[in-house]
Design an enzyme around this catalytic site. Structure first.
Site, PDB file in Angstrom:
ATOM      1  N   GLY A 266      13.789  -1.785  -5.482  1.00 41.43           N
ATOM      2  CA  GLY A 266      13.793  -0.801  -4.405  1.00 41.43           C
ATOM      3  C   GLY A 266      12.411  -0.226  -4.280  1.00 41.43           C
ATOM      4  O   GLY A 266      11.426  -0.848  -4.681  1.00 41.43           O
ATOM      5  N   CYS A 269       7.858   0.152  -1.303  1.00 40.21           N
ATOM      6  CA  CYS A 269       6.956  -0.963  -0.997  1.00 40.21           C
ATOM      7  C   CYS A 269       7.577  -2.349  -1.026  1.00 40.21           C
ATOM      8  O   CYS A 269       7.489  -3.061  -0.028  1.00 40.21           O
ATOM      9  CB  CYS A 269       5.740  -0.877  -1.898  1.00 40.21           C
ATOM     10  SG  CYS A 269       4.810   0.607  -1.494  1.00 40.21           S
TER      11      CYS A 269
HETATM   12  P1  NAD Z   1       3.716   8.512   2.424  1.00 34.88           P
HETATM   13  O1  NAD Z   1       4.597   8.285   3.586  1.00 34.88           O
HETATM   14  O2  NAD Z   1       4.255   9.096   1.154  1.00 34.88           O
HETATM   15  O3  NAD Z   1       2.488   9.440   2.855  1.00 34.88           O
HETATM   16  C1  NAD Z   1       1.755   9.298   4.037  1.00 34.88           C
HETATM   17  C2  NAD Z   1       1.179  10.669   4.405  1.00 34.88           C
HETATM   18  O4  NAD Z   1       0.264  10.522   5.497  1.00 34.88           O
HETATM   19  C3  NAD Z   1       2.239  11.672   4.863  1.00 34.88           C
HETATM   20  O5  NAD Z   1       2.118  12.855   4.114  1.00 34.88           O
HETATM   21  C4  NAD Z   1       1.894  11.909   6.353  1.00 34.88           C
HETATM   22  O6  NAD Z   1       2.199  13.216   6.801  1.00 34.88           O
HETATM   23  C5  NAD Z   1       0.398  11.642   6.367  1.00 34.88           C
HETATM   24  N1  NAD Z   1      -0.164  11.265   7.681  1.00 34.88           N
HETATM   25  C6  NAD Z   1       0.292  10.334   8.549  1.00 34.88           C
HETATM   26  N2  NAD Z   1      -0.538  10.257   9.629  1.00 34.88           N
HETATM   27  C7  NAD Z   1      -1.545  11.138   9.426  1.00 34.88           C
HETATM   28  C8  NAD Z   1      -2.693  11.514  10.165  1.00 34.88           C
HETATM   29  N3  NAD Z   1      -2.989  10.938  11.340  1.00 34.88           N
HETATM   30  N4  NAD Z   1      -3.496  12.481   9.660  1.00 34.88           N
HETATM   31  C9  NAD Z   1      -3.217  13.071   8.472  1.00 34.88           C
HETATM   32  N5  NAD Z   1      -2.135  12.755   7.720  1.00 34.88           N
HETATM   33  C10 NAD Z   1      -1.302  11.791   8.187  1.00 34.88           C
HETATM   34  O7  NAD Z   1       3.056   7.101   2.120  1.00 34.88           O
HETATM   35  P2  NAD Z   1       2.586   6.481   0.715  1.00 34.88           P
HETATM   36  O8  NAD Z   1       3.757   6.152  -0.129  1.00 34.88           O
HETATM   37  O9  NAD Z   1       1.487   7.316   0.177  1.00 34.88           O
HETATM   38  O10 NAD Z   1       1.982   5.082   1.234  1.00 34.88           O
HETATM   39  C11 NAD Z   1       0.853   5.036   2.054  1.00 34.88           C
HETATM   40  C12 NAD Z   1       0.432   3.591   2.225  1.00 34.88           C
HETATM   41  O11 NAD Z   1       0.038   3.046   0.958  1.00 34.88           O
HETATM   42  C13 NAD Z   1       1.535   2.656   2.729  1.00 34.88           C
HETATM   43  O12 NAD Z   1       0.963   1.671   3.562  1.00 34.88           O
HETATM   44  C14 NAD Z   1       2.078   2.015   1.474  1.00 34.88           C
HETATM   45  O13 NAD Z   1       2.645   0.739   1.704  1.00 34.88           O
HETATM   46  C15 NAD Z   1       0.812   1.879   0.648  1.00 34.88           C
HETATM   47  N6  NAD Z   1       1.044   1.878  -0.814  1.00 34.88           N
HETATM   48  C16 NAD Z   1       1.951   2.746  -1.355  1.00 34.88           C
HETATM   49  C17 NAD Z   1       2.142   2.779  -2.739  1.00 34.88           C
HETATM   50  C18 NAD Z   1       3.153   3.699  -3.371  1.00 34.88           C
HETATM   51  O14 NAD Z   1       3.380   3.569  -4.565  1.00 34.88           O
HETATM   52  N7  NAD Z   1       3.769   4.622  -2.652  1.00 34.88           N
HETATM   53  C19 NAD Z   1       1.361   1.953  -3.556  1.00 34.88           C
HETATM   54  C20 NAD Z   1       0.423   1.094  -2.956  1.00 34.88           C
HETATM   55  C21 NAD Z   1       0.270   1.077  -1.578  1.00 34.88           C
HETATM   56  C1  UGA Z   2       4.955  -1.829  -6.532  1.00 35.07           C
HETATM   57  C2  UGA Z   2       3.853  -2.700  -7.177  1.00 35.07           C
HETATM   58  O1  UGA Z   2       4.174  -2.928  -8.555  1.00 35.07           O
HETATM   59  C3  UGA Z   2       2.483  -2.032  -7.070  1.00 35.07           C
HETATM   60  O2  UGA Z   2       1.477  -2.895  -7.595  1.00 35.07           O
HETATM   61  C4  UGA Z   2       2.199  -1.743  -5.596  1.00 35.07           C
HETATM   62  O3  UGA Z   2       0.983  -1.053  -5.447  1.00 35.07           O
HETATM   63  C5  UGA Z   2       3.312  -0.906  -5.020  1.00 35.07           C
HETATM   64  O4  UGA Z   2       4.590  -1.582  -5.187  1.00 35.07           O
HETATM   65  C6  UGA Z   2       3.115  -0.709  -3.553  1.00 35.07           C
HETATM   66  O5  UGA Z   2       2.621  -1.574  -2.878  1.00 35.07           O
HETATM   67  O6  UGA Z   2       3.479   0.363  -3.142  1.00 35.07           O
HETATM   68  P1  UGA Z   2       6.301   0.379  -7.225  1.00 35.07           P
HETATM   69  O7  UGA Z   2       7.065   0.174  -5.965  1.00 35.07           O
HETATM   70  O8  UGA Z   2       5.781   1.729  -7.541  1.00 35.07           O
HETATM   71  O9  UGA Z   2       5.014  -0.610  -7.269  1.00 35.07           O
HETATM   72  O10 UGA Z   2       7.244  -0.047  -8.427  1.00 35.07           O
HETATM   73  P2  UGA Z   2       7.416  -1.295  -9.411  1.00 35.07           P
HETATM   74  O11 UGA Z   2       7.187  -0.842 -10.786  1.00 35.07           O
HETATM   75  O12 UGA Z   2       6.679  -2.481  -8.953  1.00 35.07           O
HETATM   76  O13 UGA Z   2       8.979  -1.569  -9.238  1.00 35.07           O
HETATM   77  C7  UGA Z   2       9.524  -1.992  -7.997  1.00 35.07           C
HETATM   78  C8  UGA Z   2      11.008  -2.239  -8.146  1.00 35.07           C
HETATM   79  O14 UGA Z   2      11.246  -3.394  -8.961  1.00 35.07           O
HETATM   80  C9  UGA Z   2      11.766  -1.087  -8.826  1.00 35.07           C
HETATM   81  O15 UGA Z   2      13.005  -0.921  -8.192  1.00 35.07           O
HETATM   82  C10 UGA Z   2      11.941  -1.557 -10.259  1.00 35.07           C
HETATM   83  O16 UGA Z   2      13.055  -0.998 -10.903  1.00 35.07           O
HETATM   84  C11 UGA Z   2      12.109  -3.051 -10.040  1.00 35.07           C
HETATM   85  N1  UGA Z   2      11.717  -3.834 -11.243  1.00 35.07           N
HETATM   86  C12 UGA Z   2      10.418  -3.940 -11.597  1.00 35.07           C
HETATM   87  C13 UGA Z   2      12.699  -4.463 -11.975  1.00 35.07           C
HETATM   88  O17 UGA Z   2      13.911  -4.390 -11.648  1.00 35.07           O
HETATM   89  N2  UGA Z   2      12.320  -5.215 -13.056  1.00 35.07           N
HETATM   90  C14 UGA Z   2      11.025  -5.341 -13.448  1.00 35.07           C
HETATM   91  O18 UGA Z   2      10.766  -6.062 -14.445  1.00 35.07           O
HETATM   92  C15 UGA Z   2      10.051  -4.682 -12.703  1.00 35.07           C
END
Ligand code: NAD
Ligand code: UGA
Length: 446
Positions: A266, A269
């Site tokens: 879940g 991402c």
């Molecule tokens: P998020 O939805 O938690 O946060 C995005 C933030 O941006 C929100 O607070 C929103 O209000 C703000 N925002 C949107 N438009 C804006 C604007 N024009 N000006 C100012 N603020 C603005 O998103 P997230 O989880 O941080 O993810 C961001 C990106 O990074 C996504 O593309 C995601 O796929 C990628 N990513 C996320 C993770 C993760 O672990 N969450 C890890 C790697 C990459």
């Molecule tokens: C994942 C990637 O691992 C990051 O490298 C990436 O930056 C991020 O997505 C993103 O693009 O946002 P994240 O979603 O934080 O990170 O979590 P993970 O630790 O990767 O786990 C993802 C899902 O897979 C979870 O539901 C976790 O429980 C499940 N998982 C992971 C398993 O069921 N088994 C495993 O061995 C590993």
């Protein structure tokens, strides 16, 4: 170096605080008022281990400041990162790029000097080029270039992932007059504090960097899904998935990570990125059967888990069956409920007439808005177990390890445990009268 970070979500906030710890002066621009007010007060509206302390420290040193206005954030900035959300679009599953393009337009309109725009958000291949076109058409008077620097941090260990990366991917626009050299120099200087780790920066074409991010996430999602399917085979054949996955992982061509079976992947991402990659591939005329099957297998898994629980409960409908759920978030050490398996599983059990008692250490406030209103949110784990016919463990929170079999005996009415994280595999539950169903193993009877 002065940088601006657009978006204060999990990625913008962690990256902003870490760049500040690298020595950069960071202005984080957040448009959502409550979120911004909370940053300005000194609170962070999300749970990420270690972030509170880093945030407070960098804020105190004035290296991390916050505003709601892009023009203010861009003052004297050399680099502006876009770290806004790219959720799955309803219906098509393709990445919704409205926030990214809106941010690009706002940057172009507010810019007063030459700039480098870097996309940190996960964006489909070709997006950086479109950001460049938007900015160029609005501001032909300025030299604004683009680069891609996708983020690979994991929630729950985001700071250590950011500070100790396996690699930092940087996509350069080689079509500019300097062939991306200025962007390369700026990003090399920004990431300079990582030099002690060896050469972690990997430079490539803009498009390659964008696709690398999706390919990596989809591969990991596929690996988890494969581990889940093997665990299912173990359960019915008598093989033990711990032994099988451990032995598989010893082969360096396979590797031990992401082979732990669970209730399905879940999070914010894997689900959206596998969908977006599948759409990209279909649009490109080269559908990815592996990615599409991974998505279908993962969806199916959550439904089958609900059916399995209903089978364990039996078909005696003369009394309301009560199920306790420990763990709601998509994994431990985060409060993020986005696409958590619990959001599919719990409504299915509720629709089947099951009464639900749930507990999660950090996910409850997000979960309350997303689950049926009849669900009982207990103040602690033992509170959720009270009177339950069956217990399901969905998230591997460490605090659940400390629950003793005698406490289960005293709280629960029934004697069935379904452990979808293998958290209690070392507890002697059958000798306390429990039927213990552990993922990837044959069910242990009392
Ligand atoms: P998020 O939805 O938690 O946060 C995005 C933030 O941006 C929100 O607070 C929103 O209000 C703000 N925002 C949107 N438009 C804006 C604007 N024009 N000006 C100012 N603020 C603005 O998103 P997230 O989880 O941080 O993810 C961001 C990106 O990074 C996504 O593309 C995601 O796929 C990628 N990513 C996320 C993770 C993760 O672990 N969450 C890890 C790697 C990459
Ligand atoms: C994942 C990637 O691992 C990051 O490298 C990436 O930056 C991020 O997505 C993103 O693009 O946002 P994240 O979603 O934080 O990170 O979590 P993970 O630790 O990767 O786990 C993802 C899902 O897979 C979870 O539901 C976790 O429980 C499940 N998982 C992971 C398993 O069921 N088994 C495993 O061995 C590993």
């Amino acid at each position: 170096m002065k940088i601006a970070m657009i978006g204060g979500g999990y990625v913008g906030l962690v990256s902003g605080a870490c760049f500040a710890a690298f020595g950069a002066t960071v202005t984080l621009v957040e448009k959502e008022e409550h979120r911004l007010a909370s940053f300005q007060r000194g609170d962070i509206p999300l749970y990420e281990p270690g972030l509170d302390a880093l945030f407070t420290e960098q804020k105190a040193h004035n290296r991390l400041t916050f505003c709601g206005n892009i023009a203010e954030g861009l003052q004297k900035a050399e680099i502006v990162f876009i770290a806004v959300g790219t959720p799955a679009r309803r219906g098509s599953g393709y990445a919704d790029l409205n926030y990214v393009y809106a941010a690009a337009r706002e940057i172009a309109e507010a810019a007063t000097h030459d700039l480098l725009i870097v996309t940190k958000s996960t964006v489909p291949v070709g997006t950086g080029r479109k950001v460049h076109d938007i900015v160029k058409s609005l501001r032909p008077d300025l030299d604004i270039s683009v680069a891609s620097n996708p983020e690979f941090l994991r929630e729950g260990q985001a700071i250590s992932d950011f500070m100790n990366p396996d690699r930092v991917i940087i996509g350069l626009d080689r079509k500019t007059h300097d062939k991306g050299e200025k962007a390369k120099a700026l990003l090399t200087a920004l990431y300079h504090p990582l030099d002690h780790l060896g050469s972690k920066l990997v430079f490539m074409e803009l498009e390659s960097a964008e696709l690398t991010k999706y390919a990596a996430n989809a591969f990991l999602a596929m690996k988890v899904t494969f581990a889940n399917e093997i665990a299912d085979i173990c359960e019915v054949t008598g093989a033990d998935s711990d032994e099988v996955h451990h032995a598989m992982g010893l082969d360096p061509r396979i590797g031990p990570d992401f082979l732990t079976p669970g209730p399905g992947f879940g999070g914010s991402c894997f689900p959206k990125d596998t969908q977006a990659l599948a759409v990209t591939a279909r649009k490109a005329g080269t559908p990815s059967q592996l990615v599409e099957t991974t998505i279908a297998s993962n969806e199916d898994r959550k439904r089958r888990l609900a059916e399995k629980i209903l089978t364990f409960l039996g078909d005696d409908l003369t009394h309301t069956r009560t199920v306790a759920i420990l763990g709601l978030t998509f994994k431990a050490n985060t409060d993020d409920m986005r696409q958590s398996p619990s959001l599919t599983l719990l409504p299915l059990l509720h629709e089947a007439g099951v009464s639900l008692r749930v507990y999660d250490p950090y996910g409850m406030s997000q979960a309350k808005a997303l689950l049926p209103r009849e669900v009982y949110f207990a103040p602690d784990a033992l509170g959720a177990l009270k009177g339950a016919d069956l217990l399901v463990i969905l998230t591997e929170w460490e605090e659940f390890l400390h629950i003793q079999p005698s406490e289960l005996q005293a709280s629960m009415k029934g004697r069935i445990i379904v452990d979808y994280r293998g958290l209690w595999k070392n507890k002697e539950l059958p000798s306390y009268g429990f039927t213990y169903h552990c993922i990837g193993k044959k069910t242990k009877l009392p």
